[in-house]
Design a protein around this motif. Structure first.
Motif, PDB file in Angstrom:
ATOM      1  N   HIS A 170     -13.574  14.769 -19.346  1.00  0.00           N
ATOM      2  CA  HIS A 170     -13.577  16.070 -18.667  1.00  0.00           C
ATOM      3  C   HIS A 170     -13.124  17.220 -19.562  1.00  0.00           C
ATOM      4  O   HIS A 170     -13.134  18.375 -19.126  1.00  0.00           O
ATOM      5  N   ASP A 171     -12.728  16.930 -20.785  1.00  0.00           N
ATOM      6  CA  ASP A 171     -12.095  17.940 -21.634  1.00  0.00           C
ATOM      7  C   ASP A 171     -12.923  19.212 -21.765  1.00  0.00           C
ATOM      8  O   ASP A 171     -12.385  20.329 -21.712  1.00  0.00           O
ATOM      9  N   ARG A 172     -14.232  19.088 -21.961  1.00  0.00           N
ATOM     10  CA  ARG A 172     -15.073  20.262 -22.219  1.00  0.00           C
ATOM     11  C   ARG A 172     -15.907  20.669 -21.005  1.00  0.00           C
ATOM     12  O   ARG A 172     -16.818  21.492 -21.128  1.00  0.00           O
ATOM     13  N   ASP A 173     -15.608  20.105 -19.881  1.00  0.00           N
ATOM     14  CA  ASP A 173     -16.324  20.426 -18.645  1.00  0.00           C
ATOM     15  C   ASP A 173     -15.815  21.773 -18.117  1.00  0.00           C
ATOM     16  O   ASP A 173     -14.647  21.905 -17.764  1.00  0.00           O
ATOM     17  N   PRO A 174     -16.690  22.813 -18.047  1.00  0.00           N
ATOM     18  CA  PRO A 174     -16.214  24.128 -17.584  1.00  0.00           C
ATOM     19  C   PRO A 174     -15.694  24.100 -16.155  1.00  0.00           C
ATOM     20  O   PRO A 174     -14.755  24.833 -15.816  1.00  0.00           O
ATOM     21  N   HIS A 186     -14.205  21.544 -14.679  1.00  0.00           N
ATOM     22  CA  HIS A 186     -12.898  20.901 -14.705  1.00  0.00           C
ATOM     23  C   HIS A 186     -11.864  21.813 -15.365  1.00  0.00           C
ATOM     24  O   HIS A 186     -10.694  21.841 -14.958  1.00  0.00           O
ATOM     25  N   ASN A 187     -12.293  22.557 -16.363  1.00  0.00           N
ATOM     26  CA  ASN A 187     -11.382  23.506 -17.002  1.00  0.00           C
ATOM     27  C   ASN A 187     -10.892  24.534 -15.991  1.00  0.00           C
ATOM     28  O   ASN A 187      -9.713  24.912 -15.984  1.00  0.00           O
TER      29      ASN A 187
END
Length: 324
Positions: free
Chosen positions: A294-298, A300-301
């Motif tokens: 999920h780190d680069r998921d907008p 999730h961000n």
């Protein structure tokens, strides 16, 4: 030459290709309802159609899943395990197909799923709800209760949900965001004559306890600290719920540890007191944990930013409280 990891991935995809994933929804309803009739009604299907799905599921798992006991059905041991996993898997599927090319929280209808205990649900939930009202009125957030097996298999669990709110000390090697810190207090019935205006270490050793979570991998840090200090709580009741504590304490000699943010809400109309710990209880740091996928998921961000803001509001409200 194909690497071992690539070979495993290819085998996994081939296995998935042979599965009928349409059976996942009937499986979830059957395990929750424990009845073909009720599950069929919830799905809007005829009973024969769902019976056929159950027969296919039984063949696939090599297990009855539902067994008749008297006039009702009970889950087999395998079905009990599957009940938790199917809900998590469905949430993951929903998350995949709810993804949007451009995420706009003000118009999105995305559903997020976050695992919590009742403590963060009560403490951070109100702030998250207000932030959604202010910025994303059509977004839906599911707070689901986690179980000890979910925490023990945190990496697998976090693949299927958007996040997990849990103090440090239980999950490692996963990205996280610290949200707020909290202290510990002890709940005591006002009718408990063994306790005066303050608690003593002797009280902690002699009085019966209600512990929230009491297992090798499920515990509160402060209760574990007591054992290190040489005080073995005399455990009378165990409840995996913080909000249930006042009902288990009022009118008795029992005591229980509870987070300071939650303590004022659990005084049972004045019949329960929240007293400081007579030892230097280590503070807990509540954090949001997620899987690296999920780190680069907008989307999730954005969700992480909502919880970060909610954590700031908790800390700000505490700082603004007048000293008692």
């Amino acid at each position: 030459m194909m690497s071992d990891i690539s070979r495993v991935d290819e085998e996994l995809l081939m296995n998935l290709a042979t599965l009928d994933l349409n059976l996942l929804v009937p499986l979830d309803h059957l395990l929750r309802e424990r009845s073909v009739t009720r599950a069929a009604a919830r799905l809007g299907l005829g009973q024969p159609a769902l019976s056929a799905s159950l027969a296919r599921l039984r063949r696939h798992f090599g297990d009855e899943l539902l067994t008749r006991v008297g006039n009702s059905y009970e889950l087999t041991p395998l079905a009990v395990q599957l009940r938790e996993r199917t809900g998590t898997a469905l949430a993951g599927v929903e998350r995949v197909f709810a993804s949007e090319p451009v995420f706009d929280p003000s118009t999105s209808q995305r559903t997020f799923s976050v695992l919590v205990s009742d403590y963060p649900m009560a403490v951070v939930g109100e702030h998250v709800g207000r932030i959604l009202d202010e910025t994303a009125p059509r977004v839906r957030l599911r707070f689901d209760r986690y179980t000890t097996p979910m925490i023990d298999a945190a990496e697998e669990t976090l693949r299927m949900v958007d996040g997990l709110v849990l103090p440090h000390g239980f999950v490692s090697d996963m990205p996280h965001l610290d949200l707020w810190t909290d202290d510990w207090m002890i709940l005591v019935a006002r009718s408990n004559t063994a306790v005066g205006d303050s608690l003593t270490m002797a009280n902690l050793a002699e009085l019966p306890w209600v512990l929230t979570y009491h297992a090798p991998s499920a515990f509160t840090p402060a209760s574990r600290q007591l054992q290190v200090l040489g005080v073995e709580p005399r455990v009378q009741l165990v409840a995996e719920s913080f909000l249930a504590l006042p009902w288990l304490i009022v009118g008795t000699d029992r005591i229980a540890l509870v987070q300071a943010e939650l303590a004022p809400r659990l005084t049972f109309g004045g019949e329960v007191r929240a007293l400081p710990c007579p030892f230097d209880a280590m503070r807990l740091t509540e954090a949001l944990w997620w899987h690296p996928v999920h780190d680069r998921d907008p989307e999730h961000n954005w969700l992480r930013s909502v919880f970060a803001e909610a954590g700031r509001r908790i800390e700000t409200r505490r700082a603004d409280k007048p000293e008692e």
